[in-house]
Design a protein around this motif. Sequence first.
Motif, short mmCIF file in Angstrom:
data_model
loop_
_atom_site.label_atom_id
_atom_site.label_comp_id
_atom_site.label_asym_id
_atom_site.label_seq_id
_atom_site.Cartn_x
_atom_site.Cartn_y
_atom_site.Cartn_z
N ASP A 292 -28.32 42.74 -58.83
CA ASP A 292 -28.16 42.96 -60.30
C ASP A 292 -27.30 42.82 -61.37
O ASP A 292 -27.18 42.02 -62.22
CB ASP A 292 -29.36 43.17 -61.02
CG ASP A 292 -30.81 42.76 -60.19
OD1 ASP A 292 -30.78 42.62 -59.33
OD2 ASP A 292 -32.34 44.37 -59.73
N ARG B 275 -24.75 39.96 -60.46
CA ARG B 275 -24.87 38.48 -60.69
C ARG B 275 -25.39 38.56 -62.06
O ARG B 275 -25.40 37.33 -62.48
CB ARG B 275 -26.63 38.67 -60.39
CG ARG B 275 -26.75 38.33 -58.73
CD ARG B 275 -28.36 38.72 -57.81
NE ARG B 275 -29.60 36.94 -58.83
CZ ARG B 275 -28.98 35.81 -58.87
NH1 ARG B 275 -28.25 35.31 -57.15
NH2 ARG B 275 -29.56 35.23 -59.30
N ARG B 276 -25.75 39.74 -63.51
CA ARG B 276 -25.47 39.43 -64.17
C ARG B 276 -23.93 39.18 -65.16
O ARG B 276 -24.15 38.13 -65.83
CB ARG B 276 -26.24 40.80 -65.34
CG ARG B 276 -26.36 40.28 -66.53
CD ARG B 276 -26.70 41.77 -67.37
NE ARG B 276 -25.60 42.50 -66.84
CZ ARG B 276 -24.19 42.76 -68.24
NH1 ARG B 276 -24.46 41.90 -69.21
NH2 ARG B 276 -23.37 43.04 -67.73
N ARG C 124 -22.80 35.41 -64.09
CA ARG C 124 -24.00 34.67 -64.37
C ARG C 124 -23.42 33.93 -66.51
O ARG C 124 -23.47 33.51 -66.82
CB ARG C 124 -25.90 34.48 -64.63
CG ARG C 124 -26.10 33.54 -64.93
CD ARG C 124 -27.34 34.12 -65.22
NE ARG C 124 -28.54 34.47 -64.51
CZ ARG C 124 -28.73 34.12 -63.39
NH1 ARG C 124 -29.32 32.24 -63.44
NH2 ARG C 124 -29.66 34.20 -62.85
N ASP D 23 -22.04 31.05 -68.03
CA ASP D 23 -22.77 29.85 -69.00
C ASP D 23 -21.62 29.91 -70.12
O ASP D 23 -21.71 29.53 -71.06
CB ASP D 23 -23.83 31.43 -68.83
CG ASP D 23 -24.71 31.16 -68.45
OD1 ASP D 23 -24.79 30.43 -67.65
OD2 ASP D 23 -26.36 31.92 -68.30
N LEU E 146 -25.34 34.73 -54.08
CA LEU E 146 -25.47 34.43 -55.19
C LEU E 146 -25.92 33.02 -55.76
O LEU E 146 -25.16 33.13 -56.47
CB LEU E 146 -23.76 34.33 -54.75
CG LEU E 146 -22.77 35.49 -54.40
CD1 LEU E 146 -20.91 35.45 -54.08
CD2 LEU E 146 -22.38 36.23 -56.05
N LEU F 128 -26.90 31.32 -59.38
CA LEU F 128 -26.15 31.48 -60.96
C LEU F 128 -25.36 30.26 -61.60
O LEU F 128 -25.53 30.45 -62.51
CB LEU F 128 -25.32 32.93 -60.44
CG LEU F 128 -25.82 33.80 -59.97
CD1 LEU F 128 -24.65 34.68 -59.30
CD2 LEU F 128 -26.29 34.38 -60.93
N THR F 129 -25.10 29.35 -61.01
CA THR F 129 -24.19 28.67 -61.21
C THR F 129 -24.44 27.17 -60.51
O THR F 129 -24.55 27.56 -59.22
CB THR F 129 -23.03 28.89 -61.35
OG1 THR F 129 -22.16 27.46 -62.50
CG2 THR F 129 -21.94 29.56 -60.53
N ASP G 125 -19.98 31.62 -52.52
CA ASP G 125 -21.42 31.13 -52.29
C ASP G 125 -21.76 29.75 -51.27
O ASP G 125 -20.58 29.94 -51.69
CB ASP G 125 -22.27 31.42 -53.70
CG ASP G 125 -21.46 30.06 -54.75
OD1 ASP G 125 -20.21 29.27 -53.94
OD2 ASP G 125 -21.78 29.00 -55.72
#
Length: 562
Positions: free
Chosen positions: A83, A86-87, A90, A94, A122, A125-126, A143
């Motif tokens: 987690d 991934r945070r 991401r 962003d 992954l 996320l994007t 990914d």
Amino acid sequence: MTDLLLTNASVRTFDDAQPWAQAVGITDGRISYVGSMDDAPAARETRDLGGASLTPGIIDSHNHLLLGFDQDAVSLEGADTLDEVRRRIRELADRRPDLDWICAENAVYSIVSGRRPNADDLAGLTDRPIFVTTYDQHSVWLDEKAMRVLGIAGGGDIPWGRPERRADGSATGWVTDFYTSAMTTAGLAGLQRDIPMYSPERRYRKLIGSLELATASGITTVVEPQVPLAEIDLLYRARAEGRLSSRVITALFHPIDADAAFRRDLRDAVDSAPLDDRLRFGPVKLYADDVIEPHTAWMLDDYADQPGHRGHPSAPVGELTRIVTELDRLGFQTHTHATGDGGIRLALDAIEHAARTNGTVDRRHGIVHVECLHPDDLPRFAALGITAAMQPRHCSPDLVAGTWMENVGEQRWDRAWRIRSLMASGAHVALSSDWQVGEMDPLVGFYSALTRAGLDGRDAWTPAERTTLDDALRGYTREGAWAWHDEGQLGTLRVGAKADLVAWSDDLYTHEADPAGLLDQQAELTIVGGEIVHDASTASATPSVYGGLAHCSAHAETAPTH
């Protein structure tokens, strides 16, 4: 008159004729006085060190300056859950819509339990490809978009690694043998073509950031252990721009399948290098095997958690011996990565054969990491005059629990990073950081050598291999100088030696009983060739290096996002 006098210090010289002193004088870039405060000569400038330790400058014998930290990537230091990984990824995606690739560094192998991470971890996320390196740079995590862009999703290959595949041939998103492949001519060309993080300009930024951190950490000589011929110009650029604040010894990378023509290119590169007090070429980097965490190091017996599997050497048995023997004949000193007990034995056998065949003496070949050493092979380092280039931080349980420990198995834990035993055997053990696999700060290395514990002080592991502070300092100074044939000029504080010194913020020896205090110290003055290249009293609170001076870590509790 003496140029600079450092006085009121606890001076550990590592000169057997005068182990301790109170003052050191410097004239014309060399040490001109070592002795008492009362007898010290007059000087143009005097610095009172207030009783703090003054030692030879740190020689970091294995430090990947070119890896560094990338300002346009995200650091996964301290991210020990999926987690959190991934945070952070991401958040970068962003925040930076301008980036074509989302790159991250320093993932730990244990981010998921019981299996390798894969592309599914992954997902979502994007819409851009994601490229993640592990903390040791030996594996890559991709990914689905990245696999499609690279052409490996359905079965294609890449020149800078080995994609892992499922039974149906589809790629999982995990790539092994990354660093050994990425520094070949074809691998580096493909990597620079495919991944923006490996462009020459971004690599140069990493190099300069690492050099600044080295100088601020008290490191006066850095061994960059793996430079491809194609990237030599980055070192020359740093030299031309006056950015070599520490001395740099550059080991040139030799792919295991390179031929005689490549070795001629190596010889030409070394022989044509201009004589320079801050930049030196010469050692050659080889690989005997890979790393234990993804089960790619070569073990003499099966991995404990994978019966029937022992990993593999980096080349067919016999090939490393042939290459080391030829390099030894050509006058090269080798610096060979070996982590598994099988890989270490392979490297020892190759070096022994080379010396016997060529009749060479005192070449001082080195074996790097020496993570899992079979008892039968421990005395061979001293007997053969081989340097063990080791990293105290690597054996900290917060790094190796959950992967290394389980893979090797408890019955072989007593073979792990036998630093004290090797020193006691008479072997030359040159200590180092392996930045940025571990923290560059040598104070972290001292602490780890004394405790065999994580930075939080808990869960000491294999404590029988703890060293004294004096032995750890010797490994970072006098032993490092010996490893690189510089013991006549560096590594000891004696009259006539080059004036490479570090003044610390306190008397380090007062923290030996409670080593946690070492982590609160810093290098106050770093001096290279008599020049003050770092002065903490005038430096900014946060130097222009990524992560500052807080023992910049690949495994810290918390970490900035770059």
